[in-house]
Design a protein around this motif. Structure first.
Motif, mmCIF file in Angstrom:
data_model
loop_
_atom_site.group_PDB
_atom_site.id
_atom_site.type_symbol
_atom_site.label_atom_id
_atom_site.label_comp_id
_atom_site.label_asym_id
_atom_site.label_seq_id
_atom_site.Cartn_x
_atom_site.Cartn_y
_atom_site.Cartn_z
ATOM 1 N N LYS A 1 37.104 -18.261 -22.906
ATOM 2 C CA LYS A 1 37.408 -16.974 -22.288
ATOM 3 C C LYS A 1 38.250 -17.138 -21.025
ATOM 4 C CE LYS A 1 33.573 -14.445 -24.323
ATOM 5 N NZ LYS A 1 32.355 -13.631 -24.099
ATOM 6 N N ALA A 2 38.376 -18.356 -20.540
ATOM 7 C CA ALA A 2 39.327 -18.610 -19.450
ATOM 8 C C ALA A 2 40.753 -18.375 -19.950
ATOM 9 C CB ALA A 2 39.175 -20.040 -18.926
ATOM 10 N N LEU A 3 40.974 -18.580 -21.247
ATOM 11 C CA LEU A 3 42.279 -18.335 -21.863
ATOM 12 C C LEU A 3 42.389 -16.930 -22.445
ATOM 13 C CD1 LEU A 3 42.686 -21.740 -23.756
ATOM 14 C CD2 LEU A 3 43.602 -21.100 -21.521
ATOM 15 N N HIS A 4 41.267 -16.314 -22.738
ATOM 16 C CA HIS A 4 41.226 -14.969 -23.313
ATOM 17 C C HIS A 4 40.295 -14.103 -22.464
ATOM 18 C CE1 HIS A 4 43.424 -16.291 -26.840
ATOM 19 N NE2 HIS A 4 42.643 -17.348 -26.875
ATOM 20 N N PRO A 5 40.681 -13.806 -21.221
ATOM 21 C CA PRO A 5 39.778 -13.112 -20.292
ATOM 22 C C PRO A 5 39.411 -11.692 -20.718
ATOM 23 C CG PRO A 5 41.975 -13.357 -19.338
ATOM 24 C CD PRO A 5 41.956 -14.173 -20.602
ATOM 25 N N ALA A 6 40.202 -11.076 -21.585
ATOM 26 C CA ALA A 6 39.838 -9.738 -22.054
ATOM 27 C C ALA A 6 38.514 -9.765 -22.811
ATOM 28 C CB ALA A 6 40.937 -9.166 -22.943
ATOM 29 N N GLU A 7 38.166 -10.918 -23.367
ATOM 30 C CA GLU A 7 36.922 -11.044 -24.121
ATOM 31 C C GLU A 7 35.705 -11.190 -23.202
ATOM 32 O OE1 GLU A 7 37.350 -13.919 -27.305
ATOM 33 O OE2 GLU A 7 39.167 -12.932 -28.027
ATOM 34 N N LEU A 8 35.932 -11.237 -21.888
ATOM 35 C CA LEU A 8 34.816 -11.211 -20.937
ATOM 36 C C LEU A 8 34.191 -9.831 -20.853
ATOM 37 C CD1 LEU A 8 36.144 -13.352 -17.961
ATOM 38 C CD2 LEU A 8 34.010 -13.737 -19.201
ATOM 39 N N SER A 9 34.984 -8.803 -21.085
ATOM 40 C CA SER A 9 34.479 -7.438 -20.954
ATOM 41 C C SER A 9 34.606 -6.643 -22.247
ATOM 42 C CB SER A 9 35.231 -6.705 -19.835
ATOM 43 O OG SER A 9 36.618 -6.685 -20.116
ATOM 44 N N GLY A 10 35.112 -7.269 -23.288
ATOM 45 C CA GLY A 10 35.279 -6.586 -24.563
ATOM 46 C C GLY A 10 35.062 -7.532 -25.719
ATOM 47 N N PRO A 11 35.088 -7.013 -26.934
ATOM 48 C CA PRO A 11 34.845 -7.860 -28.101
ATOM 49 C C PRO A 11 35.999 -8.813 -28.369
ATOM 50 C CG PRO A 11 35.514 -5.671 -28.801
ATOM 51 C CD PRO A 11 35.385 -5.627 -27.294
ATOM 52 N N GLY A 12 35.720 -9.802 -29.190
ATOM 53 C CA GLY A 12 36.757 -10.742 -29.596
ATOM 54 C C GLY A 12 36.189 -12.122 -29.826
ATOM 55 N N ALA A 13 36.826 -12.851 -30.722
ATOM 56 C CA ALA A 13 36.361 -14.192 -31.057
ATOM 57 C C ALA A 13 37.441 -15.250 -30.876
ATOM 58 C CB ALA A 13 35.852 -14.206 -32.503
ATOM 59 N N ARG A 14 38.588 -14.867 -30.306
ATOM 60 C CA ARG A 14 39.651 -15.866 -30.121
ATOM 61 C C ARG A 14 39.219 -16.982 -29.192
ATOM 62 N NH1 ARG A 14 45.109 -13.228 -28.512
ATOM 63 N NH2 ARG A 14 43.766 -12.364 -26.899
#
Length: 199
Positions: A82-95
């Motif tokens: 999530k350091a690379l995909h910070p949007a997934e800190l507050s929303g869904p996602g599995a990247r």
């Protein structure tokens, strides 16, 4: 955010809620990847719950063989992607899952430890280890989320290790997870007190 800020969140004494510091290697990795404050706080909360689960299993089912250090490292780094995909800190996602595994491998973490970045949401995968199940369980129960199929898999491992019936293990694990879940509001408040982005 400076490296000192990351180290502070990862390792300073915290009493409300009381959370163990992250392992030194994990804290250093989070500094190296410039992890957002909320991510570091989340990993610290999950790591603390994982440590409580490890202690409980060691005390109640000493015949179950597993690598407790791997569980603790896995819990402390499972969401590093999530350091690379910070949007997934507050929303869904599995990247963040595959990205986290690759990030750890790039930083010299052995594949056996980097795997938790990918397996923490894949507990139904055939061949999954006890360590992976405990990291997955910590990642749910830290916020008092109960997942029946995940808990059933843990119960099966406990029953298989010492021969006691599954219903006994179900009751014991349920009691332990309920007690851990009671601290969820404080852990969530701690995590949410940290910003989503570096300042």
């Amino acid at each position: 955010m400076t490296a000192h800020d990351t180290a502070s969140i990862a390792t300073d004494d915290i009493t409300d809620p009381p959370l163990r510091p992250l392992p030194g290697r994990a804290a250093l990795l989070l500094e190296e990847v410039d992890a957002p404050p909320r991510l570091v706080a989340h990993l610290r909360a999950v790591h603390d719950v994982a440590a409580r689960l490890v202690e409980w299993v060691r005390r109640h089912c000493p015949s179950l063989e597993f690598d407790s250090e791997a569980v603790l490292f896995g819990a402390a780094t499972h969401d590093i992607g999530k350091a690379l995909h910070p949007a997934e800190l507050s929303g869904p996602g599995a990247r963040h899952e595959a990205a986290g595994r690759e990030l750890l491998l790039t930083h010299g973490v052995p594949a056996g430890l980097a795997r938790f970045a990918g397996t923490h949401a894949a507990w139904a995968t055939p061949g999954i280890g006890v360590e992976d199940l405990l990291v997955s369980l910590a990642d749910k129960v830290w916020k008092n989320k109960r997942v029946a199929d995940l808990e059933d898999l843990v119960v099966a491992r406990l029953a298989g290790a010492d021969g006691r019936p599954r219903w006994e293990w179900f009751m014991a694990l349920d009691e332990a997870l309920t007690a851990i879940g009671d601290g969820a509001d404080r852990r969530l408040a701690y995590q949410m007190s940290h910003p989503l982005t570096r300042r």
